[in-house]
Write a protein that holds these residues in place. Structure first.
Motif, PDB file in Angstrom:
ATOM      1  N   ASP A  84     -11.609   1.840  -5.015  1.00 49.45           N
ATOM      2  CA  ASP A  84     -10.397   2.798  -5.910  1.00 49.45           C
ATOM      3  C   ASP A  84      -9.298   3.529  -4.502  1.00 49.45           C
ATOM      4  O   ASP A  84      -9.117   3.927  -5.639  1.00 49.45           O
ATOM      5  CB  ASP A  84     -11.703   3.689  -6.131  1.00 49.45           C
ATOM      6  CG  ASP A  84     -12.460   4.158  -6.050  1.00 49.45           C
ATOM      7  OD1 ASP A  84     -12.361   4.556  -4.680  1.00 49.45           O
ATOM      8  OD2 ASP A  84     -13.554   4.870  -6.227  1.00 49.45           O
ATOM      9  N   LYS A  85      -8.753   2.719  -4.004  1.00 46.46           N
ATOM     10  CA  LYS A  85      -8.040   3.154  -3.350  1.00 46.46           C
ATOM     11  C   LYS A  85      -7.112   2.019  -3.049  1.00 46.46           C
ATOM     12  O   LYS A  85      -7.097   0.814  -2.958  1.00 46.46           O
ATOM     13  CB  LYS A  85      -7.918   3.938  -1.680  1.00 46.46           C
ATOM     14  CG  LYS A  85      -9.084   4.557  -1.569  1.00 46.46           C
ATOM     15  CD  LYS A  85      -8.107   6.098  -1.793  1.00 46.46           C
ATOM     16  CE  LYS A  85      -8.857   7.274  -1.589  1.00 46.46           C
ATOM     17  NZ  LYS A  85      -7.961   8.988  -2.052  1.00 46.46           N
ATOM     18  N   ASP A  86      -5.033   2.025  -3.692  1.00 48.50           N
ATOM     19  CA  ASP A  86      -4.364   1.174  -3.851  1.00 48.50           C
ATOM     20  C   ASP A  86      -3.800   1.136  -3.034  1.00 48.50           C
ATOM     21  O   ASP A  86      -2.919   0.047  -3.111  1.00 48.50           O
ATOM     22  CB  ASP A  86      -4.212   1.278  -4.941  1.00 48.50           C
ATOM     23  CG  ASP A  86      -2.804   2.450  -5.577  1.00 48.50           C
ATOM     24  OD1 ASP A  86      -3.850   3.628  -4.354  1.00 48.50           O
ATOM     25  OD2 ASP A  86      -2.038   3.180  -5.998  1.00 48.50           O
ATOM     26  N   ASN A  87      -3.841   1.608  -1.575  1.00 48.45           N
ATOM     27  CA  ASN A  87      -3.160   1.395  -0.977  1.00 48.45           C
ATOM     28  C   ASN A  87      -3.042   1.267   0.675  1.00 48.45           C
ATOM     29  O   ASN A  87      -2.788   0.879   1.795  1.00 48.45           O
ATOM     30  CB  ASN A  87      -2.627   2.786  -0.588  1.00 48.45           C
ATOM     31  CG  ASN A  87      -2.812   4.342  -0.171  1.00 48.45           C
ATOM     32  OD1 ASN A  87      -4.215   4.116  -0.186  1.00 48.45           O
ATOM     33  ND2 ASN A  87      -2.016   5.449  -0.077  1.00 48.45           N
ATOM     34  N   LEU A  88      -4.840   0.279   0.415  1.00 47.61           N
ATOM     35  CA  LEU A  88      -5.602   0.039   1.956  1.00 47.61           C
ATOM     36  C   LEU A  88      -5.500  -0.861   1.901  1.00 47.61           C
ATOM     37  O   LEU A  88      -6.035  -1.856   2.871  1.00 47.61           O
ATOM     38  CB  LEU A  88      -6.862   0.748   2.029  1.00 47.61           C
ATOM     39  CG  LEU A  88      -6.862   1.942   1.430  1.00 47.61           C
ATOM     40  CD1 LEU A  88      -8.796   2.595   1.974  1.00 47.61           C
ATOM     41  CD2 LEU A  88      -6.123   2.483   2.788  1.00 47.61           C
ATOM     42  N   ASN A  89      -4.321  -1.973   0.814  1.00 45.10           N
ATOM     43  CA  ASN A  89      -4.789  -3.392   1.473  1.00 45.10           C
ATOM     44  C   ASN A  89      -4.242  -4.446   3.157  1.00 45.10           C
ATOM     45  O   ASN A  89      -4.992  -4.670   3.854  1.00 45.10           O
ATOM     46  CB  ASN A  89      -2.714  -4.627   1.091  1.00 45.10           C
ATOM     47  CG  ASN A  89      -4.194  -4.312  -0.874  1.00 45.10           C
ATOM     48  OD1 ASN A  89      -4.951  -3.580  -1.075  1.00 45.10           O
ATOM     49  ND2 ASN A  89      -3.693  -4.854  -1.416  1.00 45.10           N
ATOM     50  N   GLU A  90      -3.590  -3.406   3.724  1.00 46.01           N
ATOM     51  CA  GLU A  90      -3.165  -3.895   5.226  1.00 46.01           C
ATOM     52  C   GLU A  90      -4.352  -3.757   5.995  1.00 46.01           C
ATOM     53  O   GLU A  90      -4.448  -4.104   6.741  1.00 46.01           O
ATOM     54  CB  GLU A  90      -1.694  -3.174   5.195  1.00 46.01           C
ATOM     55  CG  GLU A  90      -0.341  -3.474   5.106  1.00 46.01           C
ATOM     56  CD  GLU A  90      -0.527  -4.980   4.780  1.00 46.01           C
ATOM     57  OE1 GLU A  90      -0.947  -5.695   6.626  1.00 46.01           O
ATOM     58  OE2 GLU A  90      -0.482  -5.972   4.092  1.00 46.01           O
ATOM     59  N   ASP A 145      -5.433  -1.688  11.908  1.00 47.33           N
ATOM     60  CA  ASP A 145      -3.472  -1.337  11.575  1.00 47.33           C
ATOM     61  C   ASP A 145      -4.323   0.224  10.192  1.00 47.33           C
ATOM     62  O   ASP A 145      -4.545   0.216   9.488  1.00 47.33           O
ATOM     63  CB  ASP A 145      -2.984  -2.088  10.218  1.00 47.33           C
ATOM     64  CG  ASP A 145      -1.363  -1.692   9.597  1.00 47.33           C
ATOM     65  OD1 ASP A 145      -1.454  -0.162   9.794  1.00 47.33           O
ATOM     66  OD2 ASP A 145      -0.625  -2.234   9.355  1.00 47.33           O
ATOM     67  N   CYS A 146      -4.132   1.359  10.539  1.00 47.10           N
ATOM     68  CA  CYS A 146      -4.232   2.597  10.226  1.00 47.10           C
ATOM     69  C   CYS A 146      -2.902   3.499  10.214  1.00 47.10           C
ATOM     70  O   CYS A 146      -3.045   4.173   9.753  1.00 47.10           O
ATOM     71  CB  CYS A 146      -5.318   3.429  11.676  1.00 47.10           C
ATOM     72  SG  CYS A 146      -6.712   2.655  12.097  1.00 47.10           S
ATOM     73  N   THR A 147      -1.999   2.871   9.577  1.00 47.31           N
ATOM     74  CA  THR A 147      -0.119   3.434  10.081  1.00 47.31           C
ATOM     75  C   THR A 147      -0.787   4.226   8.641  1.00 47.31           C
ATOM     76  O   THR A 147      -0.322   5.230   8.281  1.00 47.31           O
ATOM     77  CB  THR A 147       0.191   2.684   9.457  1.00 47.31           C
ATOM     78  OG1 THR A 147       0.818   1.737  10.649  1.00 47.31           O
ATOM     79  CG2 THR A 147       2.248   2.807   9.515  1.00 47.31           C
ATOM     80  N   ASN A 148      -1.157   3.953   7.015  1.00 47.52           N
ATOM     81  CA  ASN A 148      -0.948   4.441   5.711  1.00 47.52           C
ATOM     82  C   ASN A 148      -2.106   5.737   6.258  1.00 47.52           C
ATOM     83  O   ASN A 148      -0.981   6.501   5.294  1.00 47.52           O
ATOM     84  CB  ASN A 148      -1.930   3.310   4.742  1.00 47.52           C
ATOM     85  CG  ASN A 148      -1.734   4.005   3.681  1.00 47.52           C
ATOM     86  OD1 ASN A 148      -2.131   5.187   3.287  1.00 47.52           O
ATOM     87  ND2 ASN A 148      -0.817   3.985   2.663  1.00 47.52           N
ATOM     88  N   PHE A 149      -2.509   5.514   6.752  1.00 47.71           N
ATOM     89  CA  PHE A 149      -3.888   7.222   7.033  1.00 47.71           C
ATOM     90  C   PHE A 149      -3.136   8.028   7.601  1.00 47.71           C
ATOM     91  O   PHE A 149      -2.847   8.844   7.511  1.00 47.71           O
ATOM     92  CB  PHE A 149      -4.682   6.925   7.554  1.00 47.71           C
ATOM     93  CG  PHE A 149      -5.880   6.135   7.119  1.00 47.71           C
ATOM     94  CD1 PHE A 149      -6.456   5.822   5.314  1.00 47.71           C
ATOM     95  CD2 PHE A 149      -6.616   4.519   7.320  1.00 47.71           C
ATOM     96  CE1 PHE A 149      -7.062   5.544   5.564  1.00 47.71           C
ATOM     97  CE2 PHE A 149      -7.249   4.050   6.937  1.00 47.71           C
ATOM     98  CZ  PHE A 149      -8.176   3.824   6.059  1.00 47.71           C
ATOM     99  N   LEU A 150      -2.383   7.834   9.234  1.00 47.55           N
ATOM    100  CA  LEU A 150      -2.079   8.674  10.317  1.00 47.55           C
ATOM    101  C   LEU A 150      -0.352   8.874   9.899  1.00 47.55           C
ATOM    102  O   LEU A 150      -0.360  10.150   9.686  1.00 47.55           O
ATOM    103  CB  LEU A 150      -1.773   7.693  11.708  1.00 47.55           C
ATOM    104  CG  LEU A 150      -3.808   7.239  11.600  1.00 47.55           C
ATOM    105  CD1 LEU A 150      -2.901   6.599  13.291  1.00 47.55           C
ATOM    106  CD2 LEU A 150      -4.293   8.449  12.346  1.00 47.55           C
ATOM    107  N   VAL A 151       0.773   7.974   8.870  1.00 47.36           N
ATOM    108  CA  VAL A 151       2.136   8.739   8.693  1.00 47.36           C
ATOM    109  C   VAL A 151       1.251   9.636   8.016  1.00 47.36           C
ATOM    110  O   VAL A 151       2.261  10.330   7.259  1.00 47.36           O
ATOM    111  CB  VAL A 151       2.510   7.097   8.169  1.00 47.36           C
ATOM    112  CG1 VAL A 151       3.727   8.211   7.930  1.00 47.36           C
ATOM    113  CG2 VAL A 151       2.866   6.190   9.482  1.00 47.36           C
ATOM    114  N   SER A 152       1.068   9.688   6.704  1.00 46.47           N
ATOM    115  CA  SER A 152       0.472  10.525   5.871  1.00 46.47           C
ATOM    116  C   SER A 152       0.107  12.044   6.630  1.00 46.47           C
ATOM    117  O   SER A 152       1.035  12.434   5.789  1.00 46.47           O
ATOM    118  CB  SER A 152      -0.354   9.720   4.365  1.00 46.47           C
ATOM    119  OG  SER A 152      -0.650  10.631   4.115  1.00 46.47           O
ATOM    120  N   HIS A 153      -0.924  11.592   7.173  1.00 47.18           N
ATOM    121  CA  HIS A 153      -1.453  12.869   7.293  1.00 47.18           C
ATOM    122  C   HIS A 153      -0.540  13.453   8.618  1.00 47.18           C
ATOM    123  O   HIS A 153      -0.644  14.877   8.386  1.00 47.18           O
ATOM    124  CB  HIS A 153      -2.304  12.720   7.522  1.00 47.18           C
ATOM    125  CG  HIS A 153      -3.600  14.039   8.138  1.00 47.18           C
ATOM    126  ND1 HIS A 153      -4.535  13.869   9.076  1.00 47.18           N
ATOM    127  CD2 HIS A 153      -3.636  15.197   7.641  1.00 47.18           C
ATOM    128  CE1 HIS A 153      -5.739  14.777   9.066  1.00 47.18           C
ATOM    129  NE2 HIS A 153      -4.093  15.450   8.079  1.00 47.18           N
TER     130      HIS A 153
END
Length: 450
Positions: free
Chosen positions: A117-123, A279-287
């Protein structure tokens, strides 16, 4: 090839899947028929988990060094991302879980299908299982609006709110005769206050140093609440409101400093980040962005600390939040104070990663003395603090509760950050199906649990 469904959901959904194997890696579940669940527990192999956590710590230490190379205007350990709040942010556990799944090379044995139910974790998912997986996004709710405005715009909005708050402190400020006290006590009025007193601190005749705005993560005050809040503060003689020491020029200084630091860090926000090829970019850049933004909000206090020290010359600071990045920030800003005493106000145990990145700066970050109020936390504290005093905490429960071991009723006291995990644990656990569960929400949590 047999189908394997990875269920990575934060809520329960009514979708029904048939004739497959499945692994649940989050609190949410689906309905399965004629299917086999493959049990998975991150804590099953303690030795392996310890090694993976150590590798993750080194990964964040490397990111921390990159931050420090970009700017020395902010102490890196004062950013929340480097506090490793695995009690608050689930992405740390998620990285460890999917790293273990990656090592199993499941994509070579199964046809992988993921429900999220998270739409930004494809990568993120594709870096674990490859590009041939099928990712299904499901949700009962409309997509939540995300504020994608620039960091500068967000910061300017904060400065406007701070400007309004400072105006109110000037209007309602009272010139009272203040009794000088060599010891000061951290407060976030009205949190922990009862009859203008915080029982967490055992001493009498306390002088509180109160923060109202901070980085806007503690009180979460809305602008329409400012007037009422400031009026109440102005009538409590034992409180020193640090916002009273902020000048309008400090706000312009904060903007200038933010722009400078943001420029130096802009390339760090554009980089990609991989842990063990995941690829943890989405998590890390946001935080990383939110941590920098929130820490930058504290720029407005830079001059105030000097004024507080000059006017009151405190010799000792009593404070909670000493295990968190805000506590590290206070210790650094009050570095000329001789003694610091930290007070436990929540759960602390060996599973928490809060202090794992500050080993080489412990004297700069942590208090000399810790007041521990839970026996189960003592051993964990001993690994990080030299001097600990145990004082049992008194839990004030409004109504007397009679314990009946044969009753079908269960009362659950929820934590501030694990509210959803706790609720879904009871909802999805079959042994509680016949029980009546009552949840007592944490006093600092305004979330509606339904």
């Amino acid at each position: 090839m047999e189908k394997l469904v990875i269920v990575d959901l934060e809520k329960n959904y009514h979708n029904t899947l048939k004739n497959c194997s499945y692994i649940c890696v989050n609190r949410g579940i689906l309905n399965f028929q004629n299917s086999k669940q493959i049990p998975y527990d991150l804590n099953h192999n303690k030795k392996n988990l310890k090694k993976n956590k150590r590798d993750l710590i080194y990964f964040f230490l490397d990111l921390k060094k990159k931050f420090e190379k970009k700017t020395n205007d902010i102490n890196s350990y004062e950013l929340e991302i480097f506090n490793l709040r695995n009690d608050k942010y689930d992405y740390l556990d998620k990285i460890l879980i999917f790293y273990e799944l990656k090592k199993k090379k499941l994509h070579k044995k199964y046809k992988i299908e993921i429900f999220t139910d998270k739409d930004n974790l494809n990568e993120f998912y594709r870096s674990v299982f490859g590009n041939k997986i099928n990712i299904n996004y499901i949700s009962y709710e409309k997509k939540i609006y995300k504020d994608n405005s620039s960091l500068l715009l967000k910061y300017l909005k904060f400065i406007i709110r701070a400007f309004y708050f400072i105006i109110l402190t000037k209007i309602f400020k009272k010139n009272r005769k203040f009794i000088t006290n060599s010891e000061i006590y951290l407060s976030f009025y009205p949190y922990f206050f009862k009859n203008e007193n915080i029982d967490l601190y055992s001493d009498k005749n306390k002088t509180y140093l109160n923060f109202s705005l901070t980085d806007e993560t503690h009180l979460n005050l809305k602008p329409f609440e400012y007037i009422k809040h400031v009026k109440k503060l102005s009538n409590i003689d034992s409180i020193i409101s640090i916002e009273n020491f902020i000048k309008f020029s400090d706000l312009f200084y904060a903007i200038k400093k933010f722009i400078y630091c943001n420029f130096k860090l802009k390339n760090l926000f554009k980089d990609s980040y991989k842990f063990k090829e995941i690829d943890c970019t989405n998590f890390l850049v946001s935080h990383l962005k939110s941590s920098f933004l929130n820490r930058s909000k504290l720029f407005i206090y830079d001059n105030s600390f000097n004024l507080i020290l000059k006017k009151y010359d405190p010799k000792k600071l009593h404070y909670f939040l000493f295990e968190y990045n805000f506590g590290f920030y206070l210790k650094n800003k009050f570095d000329v104070i001789e003694k610091f005493t930290g007070y436990q106000h929540g759960i602390y145990n060996d599973n928490l990663m809060w202090l794992d990145l500050i080993n080489y700066k412990r004297d700069k970050c942590l208090p000399q003395l810790v007041i521990c109020n839970r026996k189960k936390s003592i051993n964990a504290y001993k690994k990080n603090f030299k001097k600990i005093i145990f004082k049992k905490k008194k839990f004030n429960i409004e109504k007397n509760i009679k314990i009946n071991k044969t009753s079908s009723k269960i009362l659950v006291f929820l934590g501030q950050h694990d509210i959803d995990d706790s609720i879904y644990f009871f909802i999805n656990n079959k042994k509680f199906k016949k029980q009546n569960i009552f949840f007592k929400v944490h006093p600092n949590n305004k979330k509606n649990t339904g």
